[in-house]
Each structure stands twice: as C-alpha cells, then as structure tokens.
Write an enzyme that holds these catalytic residues in place. Structure first.
Site, mmCIF file in Angstrom:
data_model
loop_
_atom_site.group_PDB
_atom_site.id
_atom_site.type_symbol
_atom_site.label_atom_id
_atom_site.label_comp_id
_atom_site.label_asym_id
_atom_site.label_seq_id
_atom_site.Cartn_x
_atom_site.Cartn_y
_atom_site.Cartn_z
ATOM 1 N N CYS A 12 61.755 -13.076 -25.476
ATOM 2 C CA CYS A 12 61.367 -14.227 -24.663
ATOM 3 C C CYS A 12 62.289 -15.420 -24.959
ATOM 4 C CB CYS A 12 59.893 -14.569 -24.872
ATOM 5 S SG CYS A 12 59.231 -15.688 -23.610
ATOM 6 N N ASP A 15 52.599 -18.395 -28.985
ATOM 7 C CA ASP A 15 51.737 -19.194 -28.113
ATOM 8 C C ASP A 15 50.471 -19.567 -28.860
ATOM 9 O OD1 ASP A 15 53.554 -18.051 -25.888
ATOM 10 O OD2 ASP A 15 52.345 -19.655 -24.994
HETATM 11 C C1 RUB Z 1 56.806 -18.342 -23.683
HETATM 12 C C2 RUB Z 1 56.609 -17.626 -24.971
HETATM 13 C C3 RUB Z 1 57.272 -18.223 -26.196
HETATM 14 C C4 RUB Z 1 56.276 -19.141 -26.890
HETATM 15 C C5 RUB Z 1 56.942 -19.967 -27.982
HETATM 16 O O1 RUB Z 1 55.982 -17.847 -22.647
HETATM 17 O O2 RUB Z 1 55.905 -16.645 -25.081
HETATM 18 O O3 RUB Z 1 57.634 -17.212 -27.091
HETATM 19 O O4 RUB Z 1 55.679 -20.012 -25.956
HETATM 20 O O5 RUB Z 1 57.924 -20.820 -27.431
HETATM 21 P P1 RUB Z 1 56.074 -18.500 -21.183
HETATM 22 P P2 RUB Z 1 58.327 -22.194 -28.146
HETATM 23 O O6 RUB Z 1 57.502 -18.408 -20.750
HETATM 24 O O7 RUB Z 1 55.160 -17.653 -20.356
HETATM 25 O O8 RUB Z 1 55.596 -19.931 -21.293
HETATM 26 O O9 RUB Z 1 58.767 -21.816 -29.543
HETATM 27 O O10 RUB Z 1 59.450 -22.740 -27.313
HETATM 28 O O11 RUB Z 1 57.136 -23.053 -28.158
#
Ligand code: RUB
Length: 305
Positions: free
Chosen positions: A127, A196
C-alpha cells in the site's frame, strides 16, 4: 465557499479517497476543524458546541475503519472552556498541536525504524504508508544501500503512489503484483507496513492483503514491522468495540460487473493481521511488541473507560 461547504469539501475528499492514508486523513480532519471554527461567528458556547459537533460528525462519517480520524477529532474537539472564544482558541491550539505532533511522530518513527535496516537489505512494503516510507526513506538518507519491493495494492493501486515516492527519493524499487509476495519473500530482509488501526490486543488492521503478506513473512522467517503513530491505536477496542472493515464498491475491482447476472464482487478495503505475525510495532514512543498495545492506549492516549 462558506465554512460549511469547505468542511464538507474536505469530508468529500476523504470519502472519495482524494485524501487517503490514515495519517493524512487525520491531519486533514484536524486542519478542517481548525479552519471551520476560525470562521464561526457566535458568542454562545452552546451554539459553538452544536456547530463543532456537526463538523466533527460530518468528518467522522466519511471512512469507517481508520481510528486516526476518530482520535484526531477527539483530541481536537477536547476542551474545557466557559465561553465560545476560549473554546475556539482551544480547538485551534489542539489542531495545531495535533498536526505538529503527527509530523514529528512520522519523523521519529523513521529514525527509530530505520535502525533495524542494514546496509544492503531488501525491504518489502504494501500500500502507501507515510510512516512506513519514513522508515525506508530515513534508512536510505543515512547512506544505507537498500532495495524496496512494493506491491501494487489492488484494487486502488496505492503501490503506484509508493513507487513514485520511492523513485523521487532515489531508491532502487521493484514493483510486484500482490500475489507475487510469497515468491519474492525469501529475498526480503524486512517487511514494513503502516496501520489504519492497532487494536488493544495488538492486532493490525491495514490495507487488504497485509494479512497474507504477514503470514508468508512468518512462514519465510522474515521480520514483519508495523510503522504506526500512537494515534493509530484504538481506545475503542479496549472498550470492546470491533473494528468496522470498510467494504467498497464492486466497480473498483471489476468495472464491467453490470454485464453479469449472478456475479457479485466483494471488496473489503482492509484486513486483520493477528499479533502472532507481527514482530514489532515502531511508534514515536519506541519499538514495542504488539502485546504492549494496551499500554500505549492507556498511557499515550489517556483513555479512561
Ligand atoms: C491506506 C493504508 C495505509 C495506512 C497507513 O489505505 O492502508 O497503509 O492508512 O498509512 P487507504 P499512513 O488508501 O484505503 O486510505 O502511514 O500514511 O497513515
């Protein structure tokens, strides 16, 4: 635009994923609340409370899974004031503090997490996580020669955003389809993903596919690290609440779904990785085993049941 329209615009961008990623969602919500209250023109505390609650609810109802949104809103809207002006100042200060602290947390996570990466290592990420990228980017900037393997992260292809960011940092990157994770795992020294939600029992809720990657990392004896600011930990899970897993539209997976009569597509956006597959969680407060999540919730988030 009126202040209501501006707030709903941010809420709409979070819902449509123009603003996405748990950290960016949280800081965008904090900024939106700050901008909203700055334009509120009321001397009644009751009226201020009512409008702030409307704004908070409008932002909260955008994406159900990321607890960062809930924690950000709770921290920003927390105040004990006796008049509307003092309440407004408190919300503005809370928002500024939240945004500054979350930027610092990402930097600190990068410093701490990057120490676990050695010169010559290959790191796999899934991701698009700013916290995970901070770990990788800090290791690279400290002079370690590393390679990153990034998954596509279907159906929304956040992996393409990730490879763009890594490319701009000057890091050697390979892109794989999600299903290639096991076939490359023996070449990987460390898996780093974002979060998340981290639950009270140390489980991780992150982009769909994370649990499969953790499982195959475990089977291949490859360390699996979560990079997460402490506001990704969920006080609500301490109170017994289950994490809602967002189900998104069928068309994200299969654009031509309407031509089939009997086919349904399931599109859960997140999955749950049990703590047994997590070696460590890198927070701004240090590297912790998942079993310590309860302490983070009690001590860092100050949660009282
Ligand atoms: C994003 C996702 C990321 C976390 C952490 O999902 O799963 O791994 O949110 O990201 P989506 P960060 O694209 O559906 O929002 O470290 O940038 O908070």
């Amino acid at each position: 635009m009126t202040q209501e329209e501006k707030l709903l615009d941010t809420a709409g961008k979070i819902r449509s994923m123009e603003i996405r990623g748990a950290g960016r969602i949280a800081t965008a919500a904090a900024q939106a609340l700050k901008d909203y209250v700055l334009e509120l023109d009321t001397s009644s505390l009751e009226e201020f409370d009512r409008q702030l609650r409307w704004a908070a609810d409008s932002l909260l109802n955008t994406r159900p899974t990321a607890v960062s949104l809930f924690n950000a809103i709770k921290l920003v809207t927390r105040y004990s004031a006796t008049d509307a002006q003092a309440a407004k100042e408190a919300v503005v200060n809370n928002a500024d503090r939240f945004i500054k602290n979350s930027q610092r947390a990402v930097e600190q996570i990068g410093i701490i997490g990057s120490r676990t990466i050695r010169d010559g290592d290959t790191v796999l990420t899934h991701c698009n996580s700013m916290a995970a990228l901070s770990v990788i980017g800090t290791a690279h900037r400290s002079g370690k020669r590393i390679k990153v393997i990034a998954t596509e992260s279907r159906p929304r292809y956040q992996g393409i955003t990730t490879i763009g960011m890594l490319d701009r940092m000057g890091i050697d990157v390979e892109l794989i389809v999600d299903s290639a994770a096991r076939s490359v795992m023996n070449e990987v020294n460390l898996v780093v993903v974002g979060a998340d939600v981290v639950t009270a029992n140390g489980s991780l809720v992150n982009k769909i596919g994370t649990a499969q990657i953790a499982l195959c990392a475990h089977e291949a004896r490859t360390p699996f690290m979560v990079a997460a600011e402490t506001y990704k930990f969920s006080p609500k899970t301490l109170a017994g609440e289950l994490v809602a897993i967002e189900e998104r539209s069928q068309e994200e997976v299969l654009e031509t779904i309407s031509q089939y009569r009997q086919v349904r597509v399931r599109n859960p956006a997140f999955d749950v990785t049990p703590r047994q597959y997590i070696d460590q969680i890198c927070t701004e407060a240090g590297l912790i085993p998942p079993e310590m999540s309860y302490m983070i919730i009690k001590e860092r988030l100050g949660w009282e049941l």
